[in-house]
Design a protein around this motif. Structure first.
Motif, mmCIF file in Angstrom:
data_model
loop_
_atom_site.group_PDB
_atom_site.id
_atom_site.type_symbol
_atom_site.label_atom_id
_atom_site.label_comp_id
_atom_site.label_asym_id
_atom_site.label_seq_id
_atom_site.Cartn_x
_atom_site.Cartn_y
_atom_site.Cartn_z
ATOM 1 N N TYR A 21 9.117 -0.559 -3.132
ATOM 2 C CA TYR A 21 7.450 0.364 -1.928
ATOM 3 C C TYR A 21 7.701 0.175 -0.447
ATOM 4 O O TYR A 21 7.086 0.347 -0.651
ATOM 5 C CB TYR A 21 6.981 -1.049 -2.540
ATOM 6 C CG TYR A 21 5.678 -0.500 -3.851
ATOM 7 C CD1 TYR A 21 4.994 0.221 -4.370
ATOM 8 C CD2 TYR A 21 5.598 -0.985 -4.893
ATOM 9 C CE1 TYR A 21 4.852 0.848 -5.205
ATOM 10 C CE2 TYR A 21 5.501 -1.097 -6.502
ATOM 11 C CZ TYR A 21 5.074 0.108 -5.957
ATOM 12 O OH TYR A 21 3.895 0.545 -7.323
ATOM 13 N N GLU A 22 9.430 -0.734 -0.335
ATOM 14 C CA GLU A 22 9.708 -0.817 0.753
ATOM 15 C C GLU A 22 9.622 1.043 1.649
ATOM 16 O O GLU A 22 9.825 0.992 2.426
ATOM 17 C CB GLU A 22 10.620 -2.089 1.121
ATOM 18 C CG GLU A 22 9.869 -3.475 0.796
ATOM 19 C CD GLU A 22 11.176 -3.724 0.875
ATOM 20 O OE1 GLU A 22 12.150 -4.763 2.491
ATOM 21 O OE2 GLU A 22 12.341 -4.364 -0.647
ATOM 22 N N LEU A 23 10.087 1.214 0.496
ATOM 23 C CA LEU A 23 10.616 2.546 0.526
ATOM 24 C C LEU A 23 9.115 3.424 1.471
ATOM 25 O O LEU A 23 9.106 3.756 1.671
ATOM 26 C CB LEU A 23 12.082 3.070 -0.512
ATOM 27 C CG LEU A 23 12.106 4.827 -0.417
ATOM 28 C CD1 LEU A 23 13.192 5.198 0.689
ATOM 29 C CD2 LEU A 23 12.858 4.871 -1.834
ATOM 30 N N LYS A 24 8.327 3.587 -0.228
ATOM 31 C CA LYS A 24 7.172 4.642 0.581
ATOM 32 C C LYS A 24 7.008 2.998 2.101
ATOM 33 O O LYS A 24 5.968 4.778 2.991
ATOM 34 C CB LYS A 24 6.457 3.507 -0.035
ATOM 35 C CG LYS A 24 4.664 4.356 -0.567
ATOM 36 C CD LYS A 24 4.626 5.850 -0.174
ATOM 37 C CE LYS A 24 3.675 5.736 0.040
ATOM 38 N NZ LYS A 24 3.091 7.577 -0.096
ATOM 39 N N GLN A 25 6.896 2.114 2.552
ATOM 40 C CA GLN A 25 6.668 1.832 3.586
ATOM 41 C C GLN A 25 7.475 2.227 4.542
ATOM 42 O O GLN A 25 6.742 2.953 5.623
ATOM 43 C CB GLN A 25 6.761 0.732 3.512
ATOM 44 C CG GLN A 25 5.506 -0.211 2.733
ATOM 45 C CD GLN A 25 3.960 0.179 3.447
ATOM 46 O OE1 GLN A 25 4.103 0.612 4.294
ATOM 47 N NE2 GLN A 25 3.173 0.369 1.960
ATOM 48 N N GLN A 26 8.701 2.344 4.376
ATOM 49 C CA GLN A 26 9.455 3.386 5.540
ATOM 50 C C GLN A 26 9.190 4.702 5.583
ATOM 51 O O GLN A 26 9.271 5.299 7.077
ATOM 52 C CB GLN A 26 11.216 3.206 4.522
ATOM 53 C CG GLN A 26 12.182 3.582 5.901
ATOM 54 C CD GLN A 26 13.517 3.727 5.510
ATOM 55 O OE1 GLN A 26 13.423 4.899 4.688
ATOM 56 N NE2 GLN A 26 14.799 2.807 5.910
ATOM 57 N N LYS A 27 8.358 5.640 5.039
ATOM 58 C CA LYS A 27 8.255 6.468 4.748
ATOM 59 C C LYS A 27 6.923 6.966 5.667
ATOM 60 O O LYS A 27 6.945 7.862 6.468
ATOM 61 C CB LYS A 27 7.562 7.176 2.994
ATOM 62 C CG LYS A 27 6.761 9.258 3.770
ATOM 63 C CD LYS A 27 7.216 9.572 2.276
ATOM 64 C CE LYS A 27 6.301 10.951 1.911
ATOM 65 N NZ LYS A 27 5.697 11.804 1.176
ATOM 66 N N ILE A 28 6.346 6.039 5.298
ATOM 67 C CA ILE A 28 4.869 5.768 6.207
ATOM 68 C C ILE A 28 4.719 5.563 7.767
ATOM 69 O O ILE A 28 4.529 5.500 9.040
ATOM 70 C CB ILE A 28 4.559 4.425 5.890
ATOM 71 C CG1 ILE A 28 3.113 4.331 4.006
ATOM 72 C CG2 ILE A 28 2.995 4.353 7.035
ATOM 73 C CD1 ILE A 28 2.841 3.533 3.844
ATOM 74 N N GLN A 29 6.378 4.663 7.648
ATOM 75 C CA GLN A 29 6.701 4.507 9.168
ATOM 76 C C GLN A 29 6.859 5.577 10.402
ATOM 77 O O GLN A 29 7.002 5.803 11.155
ATOM 78 C CB GLN A 29 7.347 3.274 9.173
ATOM 79 C CG GLN A 29 7.027 1.601 9.095
ATOM 80 C CD GLN A 29 7.706 0.586 8.045
ATOM 81 O OE1 GLN A 29 8.759 0.902 8.768
ATOM 82 N NE2 GLN A 29 6.985 -0.803 8.332
#
Length: 318
Positions: free
Chosen positions: A172-180
């Motif tokens: 889910y860190e990848l999803k957070q990276q996209k959001i950032q």
């Protein structure tokens, strides 16, 4: 000919190797999605989910399936990102290693880039699709600079009429990276490699679990053994003779997981493939004919096994 004794260690190694992957409902759905991305010339997407849910095995399975669908000449590369110092030389040497180049470390960063692009073009032109596909596992470890270098590769290939599709896998860190990236206005990264996304889950229903058990029921062969291995026949021979198969276990195991989650207030909607395989193999090894030699495991047996493999500790503080 004398019947060969089963090599239990070899069977265990095979079941947990990359050569054995259960084509779960999630993997099947993801394969259809990726084929659709390819058909509409989408140049990338993110696939994210819990750790140990089966993403890395999915990459190996999907790579093989795509080769079957589009031909063995289609270049498909994959590499696993790690914590690293962010330099152009490190990036291009890693990419060169991923594509199997014989000289991944020599020369300047610019020369490395030219070798990388040259090999990709050479490989892509061998396929009628003029396409390159790259899987990147643990992609949340990529630095924003490295995404810009990927864009440069994409542009270089595009100018030679070759499509570069990058499939980013991670937690889910990848999803957070996209959001950032969205908040930072990094549209050049989002629109190329992150516009499409899929949340990858484990076993989410009884029917999912039945599919997994049905795959485990299929005969297979391992190196050094001249006969097929049928797990239910090997580990539960009496029940097998009476018509039972591993798929007969699905309802009881599903109920056991539901009972454990309710008892320990575990708010999880899916079962990780790691936990499923650990539970099933523990049952085969300790409850089957080479262990306690029970006829068939009960719901209570499954609950004990779920506790034994450390499932509860993963989600509670007990």
């Amino acid at each position: 000919m004398k019947q060969q004794e089963p090599d239990l260690l070899a069977i265990e190694r095979y079941l947990f190797s990359m050569n054995f992957t259960i084509p779960t409902t999630q993997i099947g759905s993801l394969f259809k999605t990726i084929k659709n991305w390819i058909s509409i010339n989408n140049c990338g997407g993110i696939i994210y989910g819990n750790s140990r849910v089966g993403k890395t095995r999915a990459i190996h399975y999907l790579s093989r399936k795509l080769k079957v669908t589009y031909g063995s000449r289609l270049p498909i590369y994959s590499y696993c990102a790690t914590a690293h110092s962010v330099t152009e030389k490190n990036f291009y040497s890693t990419m060169l290693s991923a594509i199997g180049h014989e000289e991944p470390f020599s020369g300047t960063a610019e020369k490395m880039k030219l070798r990388l692009i040259g090999r990709m073009l050479e490989d892509a032109r061998k396929s009628k699709y003029r396409r390159v596909i790259m899987f990147i596992d643990e992609a949340y470890l990529l630095d924003p600079k490295e995404y810009l270098w990927l864009i440069d590769i994409y542009n270089r290939l595009y100018n030679e009429d070759v499509i570069f599709t990058v499939l980013l896998f991670g937690t889910y860190e990848l999803k957070q990276q996209k959001i950032q990236f969205k908040r930072a206005g990094k549209d050049q990264i989002i629109f190329r490699f992150m516009n499409a996304e899929v949340e990858f889950k484990g076993i989410t229903s009884l029917s999912d679990m039945q599919i997994c058990f049905s795959c485990l029921d299929e005969p297979f062969k391992i190196k050094g053994c001249n006969q097929e291995v049928i797990l239910s026949r090997l580990y539960f021979p009496q029940a097998y003779q009476d018509g039972y198969r591993l798929s007969s276990f699905a309802e009881d195991l599903w109920q056991a997981f539901e009972n454990i989650k309710k008892k320990y207030n575990i708010d999880k909607n899916d079962i990780l493939m790691k936990h499923f395989m650990d539970v099933v193999y523990y049952c085969l090894k300790h409850c089957g004919v080479f262990g306690k030699n029970i006829y068939l495991p009960t719901v209570e047996d499954w609950e004990k096994i779920i506790r034994e493999i450390g499932y509860i500790e993963c989600y509670t503080e007990e």
